[in-house]
Motif scaffolding. Structure first.
Motif, PDB file in Angstrom:
ATOM      1  N   HIS A   1     -23.236  -0.554  -9.184  1.00 24.49           N
ATOM      2  CA  HIS A   1     -23.213   0.783  -9.769  1.00 24.49           C
ATOM      3  C   HIS A   1     -21.803   1.369  -9.865  1.00 24.49           C
ATOM      4  N   GLU A   2     -20.773   0.596  -9.589  1.00 25.24           N
ATOM      5  CA  GLU A   2     -19.421   1.140  -9.663  1.00 25.24           C
ATOM      6  C   GLU A   2     -18.414   0.043  -9.888  1.00 25.24           C
ATOM      7  N   LEU A   3     -17.254   0.462 -10.345  1.00 27.61           N
ATOM      8  CA  LEU A   3     -16.116  -0.435 -10.540  1.00 27.61           C
ATOM      9  C   LEU A   3     -14.965   0.079  -9.678  1.00 27.61           C
ATOM     10  N   THR A   4     -14.361  -0.824  -8.919  1.00 31.23           N
ATOM     11  CA  THR A   4     -13.204  -0.466  -8.106  1.00 31.23           C
ATOM     12  C   THR A   4     -11.976  -1.174  -8.664  1.00 31.23           C
ATOM     13  N   VAL A   5     -10.955  -0.402  -8.931  1.00 31.65           N
ATOM     14  CA  VAL A   5      -9.684  -0.937  -9.448  1.00 31.65           C
ATOM     15  C   VAL A   5      -8.606  -0.637  -8.417  1.00 31.65           C
ATOM     16  N   THR A   6      -7.917  -1.673  -7.970  1.00 33.14           N
ATOM     17  CA  THR A   6      -6.852  -1.503  -6.984  1.00 33.14           C
ATOM     18  C   THR A   6      -5.572  -2.131  -7.533  1.00 33.14           C
ATOM     19  N   VAL A   7      -4.507  -1.352  -7.531  1.00 32.61           N
ATOM     20  CA  VAL A   7      -3.192  -1.843  -7.950  1.00 32.61           C
ATOM     21  C   VAL A   7      -2.243  -1.638  -6.774  1.00 32.61           C
ATOM     22  N   THR A   8      -1.656  -2.724  -6.296  1.00 32.73           N
ATOM     23  CA  THR A   8      -0.743  -2.640  -5.154  1.00 32.73           C
ATOM     24  C   THR A   8       0.579  -3.311  -5.503  1.00 32.73           C
ATOM     25  N   ASP A   9       1.614  -2.917  -4.774  1.00 38.93           N
ATOM     26  CA  ASP A   9       2.908  -3.581  -4.914  1.00 38.93           C
ATOM     27  C   ASP A   9       3.569  -3.649  -3.546  1.00 38.93           C
ATOM     28  N   ASN A  10       4.559  -4.495  -3.436  1.00 44.92           N
ATOM     29  CA  ASN A  10       5.300  -4.614  -2.177  1.00 44.92           C
ATOM     30  C   ASN A  10       6.753  -4.207  -2.376  1.00 44.92           C
ATOM     31  N   GLY A  11       6.948  -3.212  -3.263  1.00 43.56           N
ATOM     32  CA  GLY A  11       8.307  -2.768  -3.591  1.00 43.56           C
ATOM     33  C   GLY A  11       9.084  -2.335  -2.373  1.00 43.56           C
ATOM     34  N   THR A  12      10.342  -2.759  -2.347  1.00 40.54           N
ATOM     35  CA  THR A  12      11.205  -2.420  -1.206  1.00 40.54           C
ATOM     36  C   THR A  12      12.549  -1.887  -1.648  1.00 40.54           C
TER      37      THR A  12
ATOM     38  N   ASN B   1      14.048   0.690  -3.729  1.00 41.82           N
ATOM     39  CA  ASN B   1      14.415   2.073  -3.435  1.00 41.82           C
ATOM     40  C   ASN B   1      13.308   2.803  -2.694  1.00 41.82           C
ATOM     41  N   GLY B   2      12.328   1.982  -2.239  1.00 42.19           N
ATOM     42  CA  GLY B   2      11.281   2.576  -1.408  1.00 42.19           C
ATOM     43  C   GLY B   2      10.314   3.444  -2.160  1.00 42.19           C
ATOM     44  N   ASP B   3      10.348   3.396  -3.508  1.00 41.90           N
ATOM     45  CA  ASP B   3       9.504   4.310  -4.256  1.00 41.90           C
ATOM     46  C   ASP B   3       8.135   3.735  -4.557  1.00 41.90           C
ATOM     47  N   GLY B   4       8.074   2.482  -4.832  1.00 42.49           N
ATOM     48  CA  GLY B   4       6.779   1.864  -5.067  1.00 42.49           C
ATOM     49  C   GLY B   4       6.105   2.358  -6.329  1.00 42.49           C
ATOM     50  N   LEU B   5       4.776   2.237  -6.317  1.00 36.88           N
ATOM     51  CA  LEU B   5       3.995   2.593  -7.497  1.00 36.88           C
ATOM     52  C   LEU B   5       4.217   4.036  -7.924  1.00 36.88           C
ATOM     53  N   ILE B   6       4.153   4.943  -6.972  1.00 36.59           N
ATOM     54  CA  ILE B   6       4.346   6.357  -7.256  1.00 36.59           C
ATOM     55  C   ILE B   6       5.480   6.860  -6.381  1.00 36.59           C
ATOM     56  N   PRO B   7       6.642   7.197  -6.945  1.00 33.65           N
ATOM     57  CA  PRO B   7       7.771   7.623  -6.131  1.00 33.65           C
ATOM     58  C   PRO B   7       7.468   8.901  -5.375  1.00 33.65           C
ATOM     59  N   ALA B   8       8.210   9.094  -4.291  1.00 31.04           N
ATOM     60  CA  ALA B   8       7.958  10.246  -3.425  1.00 31.04           C
ATOM     61  C   ALA B   8       8.087  11.554  -4.175  1.00 31.04           C
ATOM     62  N   GLY B   9       9.090  11.647  -5.074  1.00 30.31           N
ATOM     63  CA  GLY B   9       9.264  12.880  -5.837  1.00 30.31           C
ATOM     64  C   GLY B   9       8.082  13.191  -6.709  1.00 30.31           C
ATOM     65  N   VAL B  10       7.493  12.151  -7.301  1.00 30.70           N
ATOM     66  CA  VAL B  10       6.321  12.359  -8.137  1.00 30.70           C
ATOM     67  C   VAL B  10       5.126  12.766  -7.294  1.00 30.70           C
TER      68      VAL B  10
ATOM     69  N   VAL C   1      -3.887   7.552  -3.877  1.00 31.41           N
ATOM     70  CA  VAL C   1      -2.537   7.031  -4.113  1.00 31.41           C
ATOM     71  C   VAL C   1      -1.729   7.262  -2.849  1.00 31.41           C
ATOM     72  N   GLY C   2      -1.052   6.230  -2.369  1.00 32.71           N
ATOM     73  CA  GLY C   2      -0.231   6.424  -1.190  1.00 32.71           C
ATOM     74  C   GLY C   2       0.413   5.139  -0.718  1.00 32.71           C
ATOM     75  N   PRO C   3       1.290   5.242   0.287  1.00 34.70           N
ATOM     76  CA  PRO C   3       1.984   4.060   0.811  1.00 34.70           C
ATOM     77  C   PRO C   3       1.043   3.176   1.618  1.00 34.70           C
ATOM     78  N   ARG C   4       1.362   1.904   1.664  1.00 35.93           N
ATOM     79  CA  ARG C   4       0.598   0.945   2.456  1.00 35.93           C
ATOM     80  C   ARG C   4       1.294   0.721   3.794  1.00 35.93           C
ATOM     81  N   ALA C   5       0.519   0.420   4.806  1.00 35.34           N
ATOM     82  CA  ALA C   5       1.099   0.187   6.134  1.00 35.34           C
ATOM     83  C   ALA C   5       2.039  -1.008   6.140  1.00 35.34           C
TER      84      ALA C   5
ATOM     85  N   ARG D   1      -5.883   3.182  -5.758  1.00 31.40           N
ATOM     86  CA  ARG D   1      -7.270   2.705  -5.684  1.00 31.40           C
ATOM     87  C   ARG D   1      -8.162   3.656  -6.462  1.00 31.40           C
ATOM     88  N   LEU D   2      -8.825   3.137  -7.488  1.00 29.17           N
ATOM     89  CA  LEU D   2      -9.693   3.924  -8.354  1.00 29.17           C
ATOM     90  C   LEU D   2     -11.121   3.409  -8.236  1.00 29.17           C
TER      91      LEU D   2
END
Length: 392
Positions: A317-328, A330-339, A363-367, A374-375
């Motif tokens: 009954h649902e669809l889960t979409v997860t997009v992750t990255d291991n960006g290092t 400038n530490g901004d990753g998928l969604i930068p802190a300013g955004v 939306v947030g940082p990973r441990a 995650r949608l």
């Protein structure tokens, strides 16, 4: 062919002529009822008691006063009062349908006083009957006119509310289109920018790589123009009140093309699918596609040497979409802190899309480093239909 509605003056003129004819016919049978025969002054007064009704829509109070005075003069000469009553009754109804209840009641009192005058000067009429009939007619006319006025006011208010609702819907639709434009332009321009930088860097040393980068730019810009044309076509048709364009909207079936562009921009992307792949409602597919597009566009813009992973999980009954990255970088990753702090257009767009289709997004940082989007979207028929109806 649709018939034209008669203008108020034309219609009221016809009514005035018809009432005058009826009044004359009534006056001609007054002798049989024991009243004096009509003469020239009587015919003139009957005309004056009814013909002004033609202007009742323009000057209701003036018409009311004119027909009442003519009626009083007609009655004072001893003629049958019933023949002069139609014009004054319609004039009172008109006043009640235009002015406030206080003014209507005042005019009703004037007409009632005229009929009391009839009972006073006539020996053949019962005062009780005359007064009761005058009060009854006045009450019915004032009530009917007031009801017509309120119905007209309600209809006017309804039109205003409908226009305001339409304006809000147009504003919401334009906001959706603006988000579409943001998603399209941001993604494709990010790919073009990265590829253009790569082509310039290796132009002299590695012509094959430069040629591949220029090819990617060509393909990406062509696709961007195609989507922009589709969205702008929808916008133009929306302004004209037409239907939306029949051009296909992005779906999860086109996700491979999106990932290839991201890989060409220098970001390795892995796609994992769990569950049974099945077609979903168009709005759900578009929502999931745009969220993946926005998230990967942020990887291109804000990370250095990052890998990304897209996971689709089809449940019952649902669809889960997860997009992750291991960006290092400038530490901004998928969604930068300013955004994240300011709630940028991309993040707002993702949240609104998820909310529109009854879904949730986090939306947030990973441990372990990097960021994750995650949608979760419901895929039930009811939820999908509700979301698609909201988009219309």
């Amino acid at each position: 062919m649709r018939m034209r509605t008669p203008r108020p003056l034309v219609l009221d003129t016809l009514i005035a002529l018809a009432m005058t004819w009826v009044a004359v016919r009534l006056g001609q049978v007054s002798v049989a009822r024991g009243w004096p025969k009509l003469d020239a002054p009587a015919y003139v007064l009957l005309a004056l008691a009814h013909l002004p009704v033609a202007f009742r829509s323009r000057v209701p109070m003036v018409v009311f006063a004119a027909v009442q005075l003519a009626g009083v003069a007609y009655i004072s000469l001893g003629y049958w009062p019933v023949a002069s009553a139609l014009g004054s009754m319609l004039a009172l109804y008109t006043v009640a349908s235009v002015y406030s209840a206080r003014i209507a009641v005042g005019c009703a009192a004037v007409m009632t006083a005229k009929w009391v005058y009839v009972g006073v000067i006539s020996d053949s009429l019962s005062m009780t009957l005359v007064v009761s009939q005058a009060l009854l007619f006045s009450l019915v006319l004032v009530w009917s006119g007031t009801l017509a006025r309120r119905s007209r006011e309600l209809a006017r208010q309804l039109r205003v509310e409908q226009a305001e609702r339409a304006r809000r819907e147009v504003a919401a639709e334009r906001g959706r289109i603006a988000r579409e434009l943001h998603d399209v332009v941001a993604h494709h321009m990010s790919v073009i920018s990265v590829q253009a930088g790569l082509a310039r860097f290796v132009l002299d040393s590695d012509t094959a790589t430069a040629r591949g980068a220029l090819g990617t730019i060509e393909d990406t810009s062509g696709e961007a123009l195609e989507e922009l044309r589709r969205i702008l076509h929808v916008l133009r048709e929306h302004d004209l009140g037409g239907a939306e364009s029949a051009a296909p909207v992005p779906t999860l079936a086109r996700l491979d093309d999106l990932l290839e562009r991201i890989r060409a921009g220098g970001v390795p992307v892995e796609l994992r699918i769990k569950g049974t792949v099945r077609p979903l409602a168009p709005g759900v597919e578009l929502c999931a596609y745009r969220v993946v597009q926005e998230a990967l566009t942020n990887v291109l813009k804000h990370t250095h040497h990052a890998d990304a992973q897209v996971r689709l999980h089809y449940r019952q009954h649902e669809l889960t979409v997860t997009v992750t990255d291991n960006g290092t970088g400038n530490g901004d990753g998928l969604i930068p802190a300013g955004v994240l702090a300011g709630g940028g257009h991309g993040l707002i767009g993702m949240r609104e899309r998820a909310k529109l289709y009854g879904g949730t997004i986090s939306v947030g940082p990973r441990a372990e480093g990097g960021f994750a989007v995650r949608l979760t979207l419901p895929t039930s028929t009811t939820g999908a239909r509700w979301g698609d109806e909201r988009r219309r």
